[in-house]
Write a protein that holds these residues in place. Structure first.
Motif, PDB file in Angstrom:
ATOM      1  N   LEU A 100      20.192  25.199   5.962  1.00 13.24           N
ATOM      2  CA  LEU A 100      19.023  24.842   6.229  1.00 13.24           C
ATOM      3  C   LEU A 100      18.728  23.559   6.522  1.00 13.24           C
ATOM      4  CD1 LEU A 100      15.913  25.302   5.682  1.00 13.24           C
ATOM      5  CD2 LEU A 100      16.074  24.831   3.189  1.00 13.24           C
ATOM      6  N   ARG A 101      19.399  22.526   6.098  1.00 11.68           N
ATOM      7  CA  ARG A 101      19.480  21.112   6.463  1.00 11.68           C
ATOM      8  C   ARG A 101      19.866  20.923   8.009  1.00 11.68           C
ATOM      9  NH1 ARG A 101      18.350  16.863   3.643  1.00 11.68           N
ATOM     10  NH2 ARG A 101      18.155  17.190   1.414  1.00 11.68           N
ATOM     11  N   GLU A 102      21.012  21.709   8.141  1.00 10.83           N
ATOM     12  CA  GLU A 102      21.236  21.819   9.538  1.00 10.83           C
ATOM     13  C   GLU A 102      20.116  22.060  10.512  1.00 10.83           C
ATOM     14  OE1 GLU A 102      24.689  23.506  12.679  1.00 10.83           O
ATOM     15  OE2 GLU A 102      24.826  23.667  10.515  1.00 10.83           O
ATOM     16  N   ALA A 103      19.513  23.234  10.236  1.00 13.68           N
ATOM     17  CA  ALA A 103      18.325  23.443  10.995  1.00 13.68           C
ATOM     18  C   ALA A 103      17.215  22.612  10.881  1.00 13.68           C
ATOM     19  CB  ALA A 103      18.003  24.925  10.449  1.00 13.68           C
ATOM     20  N   LEU A 104      16.927  21.854   9.884  1.00 12.13           N
ATOM     21  CA  LEU A 104      15.959  21.070   9.919  1.00 12.13           C
ATOM     22  C   LEU A 104      16.082  19.831  10.732  1.00 12.13           C
ATOM     23  CD1 LEU A 104      15.095  21.382   5.900  1.00 12.13           C
ATOM     24  CD2 LEU A 104      13.799  22.161   7.923  1.00 12.13           C
ATOM     25  N   ASN A 105      17.437  19.240  10.595  1.00 10.18           N
ATOM     26  CA  ASN A 105      17.815  18.305  11.344  1.00 10.18           C
ATOM     27  C   ASN A 105      17.705  18.586  13.067  1.00 10.18           C
ATOM     28  OD1 ASN A 105      18.368  16.314   9.507  1.00 10.18           O
ATOM     29  ND2 ASN A 105      20.321  17.317   9.077  1.00 10.18           N
ATOM     30  N   ARG A 106      18.020  19.626  13.406  1.00 10.04           N
ATOM     31  CA  ARG A 106      17.715  20.249  14.693  1.00 10.04           C
ATOM     32  C   ARG A 106      16.232  20.200  15.129  1.00 10.04           C
ATOM     33  NH1 ARG A 106      21.020  25.699  15.798  1.00 10.04           N
ATOM     34  NH2 ARG A 106      19.918  25.198  17.884  1.00 10.04           N
ATOM     35  N   LEU A 107      15.474  20.583  14.357  1.00  8.17           N
ATOM     36  CA  LEU A 107      14.096  20.534  14.595  1.00  8.17           C
ATOM     37  C   LEU A 107      13.407  19.433  14.619  1.00  8.17           C
ATOM     38  CD1 LEU A 107      13.322  24.023  12.251  1.00  8.17           C
ATOM     39  CD2 LEU A 107      13.042  23.945  14.871  1.00  8.17           C
ATOM     40  N   ALA A 108      13.960  18.579  13.614  1.00  5.60           N
ATOM     41  CA  ALA A 108      13.352  17.088  13.951  1.00  5.60           C
ATOM     42  C   ALA A 108      13.740  16.274  15.116  1.00  5.60           C
ATOM     43  CB  ALA A 108      13.958  16.262  12.805  1.00  5.60           C
ATOM     44  N   ALA A 109      15.226  16.690  15.811  1.00  2.76           N
ATOM     45  CA  ALA A 109      15.611  16.066  16.957  1.00  2.76           C
ATOM     46  C   ALA A 109      14.903  16.806  18.169  1.00  2.76           C
ATOM     47  CB  ALA A 109      16.893  16.509  17.202  1.00  2.76           C
ATOM     48  N   TYR A 110      14.314  18.185  17.885  1.00  4.54           N
ATOM     49  CA  TYR A 110      13.647  18.848  19.081  1.00  4.54           C
ATOM     50  C   TYR A 110      12.066  18.324  18.952  1.00  4.54           C
ATOM     51  CZ  TYR A 110      12.243  23.208  21.501  1.00  4.54           C
ATOM     52  OH  TYR A 110      11.560  23.973  22.499  1.00  4.54           O
ATOM     53  N   GLY A 111      11.801  17.599  17.957  1.00  2.91           N
ATOM     54  CA  GLY A 111      10.302  17.269  17.978  1.00  2.91           C
ATOM     55  C   GLY A 111       9.494  18.080  17.149  1.00  2.91           C
ATOM     56  N   LEU A 112       9.724  19.088  16.249  1.00  2.00           N
ATOM     57  CA  LEU A 112       8.719  20.196  15.571  1.00  2.00           C
ATOM     58  C   LEU A 112       8.845  19.710  14.048  1.00  2.00           C
ATOM     59  CD1 LEU A 112       9.553  23.698  17.318  1.00  2.00           C
ATOM     60  CD2 LEU A 112       7.321  22.292  17.403  1.00  2.00           C
ATOM     61  N   LEU A 113       9.642  18.704  13.728  1.00  4.63           N
ATOM     62  CA  LEU A 113       9.620  18.084  12.523  1.00  4.63           C
ATOM     63  C   LEU A 113       9.638  16.549  12.417  1.00  4.63           C
ATOM     64  CD1 LEU A 113      11.547  20.571  10.092  1.00  4.63           C
ATOM     65  CD2 LEU A 113       9.072  20.262  10.190  1.00  4.63           C
ATOM     66  N   ILE A 114       9.063  15.838  11.564  1.00  4.61           N
ATOM     67  CA  ILE A 114       9.331  14.383  11.642  1.00  4.61           C
ATOM     68  C   ILE A 114      10.480  14.140  10.370  1.00  4.61           C
ATOM     69  CG2 ILE A 114       8.296  12.225  10.902  1.00  4.61           C
ATOM     70  CD1 ILE A 114       5.868  13.271  12.447  1.00  4.61           C
ATOM     71  N   GLN A 115      11.249  13.576  10.286  1.00  2.00           N
ATOM     72  CA  GLN A 115      12.432  13.273   9.402  1.00  2.00           C
ATOM     73  C   GLN A 115      11.848  11.940   8.637  1.00  2.00           C
ATOM     74  OE1 GLN A 115      16.418  13.427  10.379  1.00  2.00           O
ATOM     75  NE2 GLN A 115      17.047  13.588   8.053  1.00  2.00           N
ATOM     76  N   GLU A 116      11.766  11.691   7.439  1.00  2.00           N
ATOM     77  CA  GLU A 116      11.167  10.679   6.978  1.00  2.00           C
ATOM     78  C   GLU A 116      12.291  10.105   5.871  1.00  2.00           C
ATOM     79  OE1 GLU A 116       7.588  12.102   4.946  1.00  2.00           O
ATOM     80  OE2 GLU A 116       6.606  11.543   6.431  1.00  2.00           O
ATOM     81  N   ASN A 117      12.402   8.856   6.089  1.00  3.99           N
ATOM     82  CA  ASN A 117      13.597   8.163   5.496  1.00  3.99           C
ATOM     83  C   ASN A 117      13.512   8.420   3.658  1.00  3.99           C
ATOM     84  OD1 ASN A 117      14.676   6.944   7.589  1.00  3.99           O
ATOM     85  ND2 ASN A 117      13.541   5.291   7.585  1.00  3.99           N
ATOM     86  N   GLN A 118      14.664   9.078   3.390  1.00  5.68           N
ATOM     87  CA  GLN A 118      14.778   9.228   2.086  1.00  5.68           C
ATOM     88  C   GLN A 118      13.788  10.227   1.575  1.00  5.68           C
ATOM     89  OE1 GLN A 118      17.677   8.343   0.779  1.00  5.68           O
ATOM     90  NE2 GLN A 118      17.959   7.476   2.697  1.00  5.68           N
ATOM     91  N   ARG A 119      12.837  10.817   2.248  1.00  6.45           N
ATOM     92  CA  ARG A 119      11.542  11.574   1.746  1.00  6.45           C
ATOM     93  C   ARG A 119      11.725  12.992   2.333  1.00  6.45           C
ATOM     94  NH1 ARG A 119       6.677   7.979   2.170  1.00  6.45           N
ATOM     95  NH2 ARG A 119       7.609   7.583   4.106  1.00  6.45           N
TER      96      ARG A 119
END
Length: 216
Positions: A42-61
């Motif tokens: 799941l984390r791997e998928a979320l990181n890929r989606l953040a790199a793709y621009g469909l999610l925003i990764q927030e520091n520590q949040r």
């Protein structure tokens, strides 16, 4: 297909389809239960989606769904006109008889779906396939990759907008017109029509702001 790839594809579609609210914080614990998946894939998928621009990764949040933004939509639509127009001209110059057959088949399937409006998810799938087929022989994998990403970003807005049946009828008719111009090898006419097609779809997508989701 790996578990990470499967959850990436599923989440990607759900984000594009508006199954999460714009600006919503994505709780990893809820996603684990919702998609019946382990933490690592799941984390791997979320990181890929953040790199793709469909999610925003927030520091520590964790992660958050991007908000809707008029300036961003304007930028996306403008880049679609430039890149898709370029790809279409190249595809018309390079496309062979096999491409013509695939394009006719993709247009036929989409037209059949046009006549069955209750099959929304199927129409979206065939609509994406039609546009990919139209520009497929452009000769640049990177150009196709950028166009695919722009489509996903654009569709976030379009699928949240209210239905516009009259505009939809025009857009549906333009798919057939694009095929005819492509087969006639009329690159200039096809690019002009693609510009108009994207502009009309953009005007529909603006309706996504009717629910007070607009940000600056």
């Amino acid at each position: 297909m790996t578990t990470s790839s499967r959850i990436y594809d599923t989440l990607r579609q759900d984000l594009v389809n508006g199954r999460f609210e714009a600006g919503e914080k994505v709780a990893i614990s809820s996603l684990k239960a919702r998609y019946d998946v382990g933490l690592s894939p799941l984390r791997e998928a979320l990181n890929r989606l953040a790199a793709y621009g469909l999610l925003i990764q927030e520091n520590q949040r964790g992660f958050r769904v991007p908000r809707l933004d008029r300036d961003e939509l304007d930028d996306i639509a403008g880049m679609r006109r430039e890149l898709e127009g370029m790809a279409l001209e190249r595809a018309i110059a390079r496309g062979d008889a096999e491409w013509e057959s695939e394009l006719l088949a993709a247009a036929h399937r989409l037209k059949r779906a046009d006549q069955a409006p209750e099959s929304g998810d199927e129409w979206e799938r065939l609509h994406g396939r039609f546009h990919r087929t139209l520009v497929a022989p452009c000769g640049s994998a990177w150009l196709l990759r950028f166009i695919e990403q722009l489509h996903d970003q654009f569709d976030r807005y379009r699928r949240l907008a209210p239905e516009a049946p009259e505009v939809r009828r025009v857009l549906d008719a333009q798919h057939g017109e694009l095929v005819a111009l492509a087969l006639e090898r009329d690159a200039q006419g096809a690019r002009a029509l693609m510009d108009d097609h994207i502009q009309r779809s953009y005007e529909v997508a603006l309706g996504s702001f009717s629910r007070g989701r607009l940000t600056r």
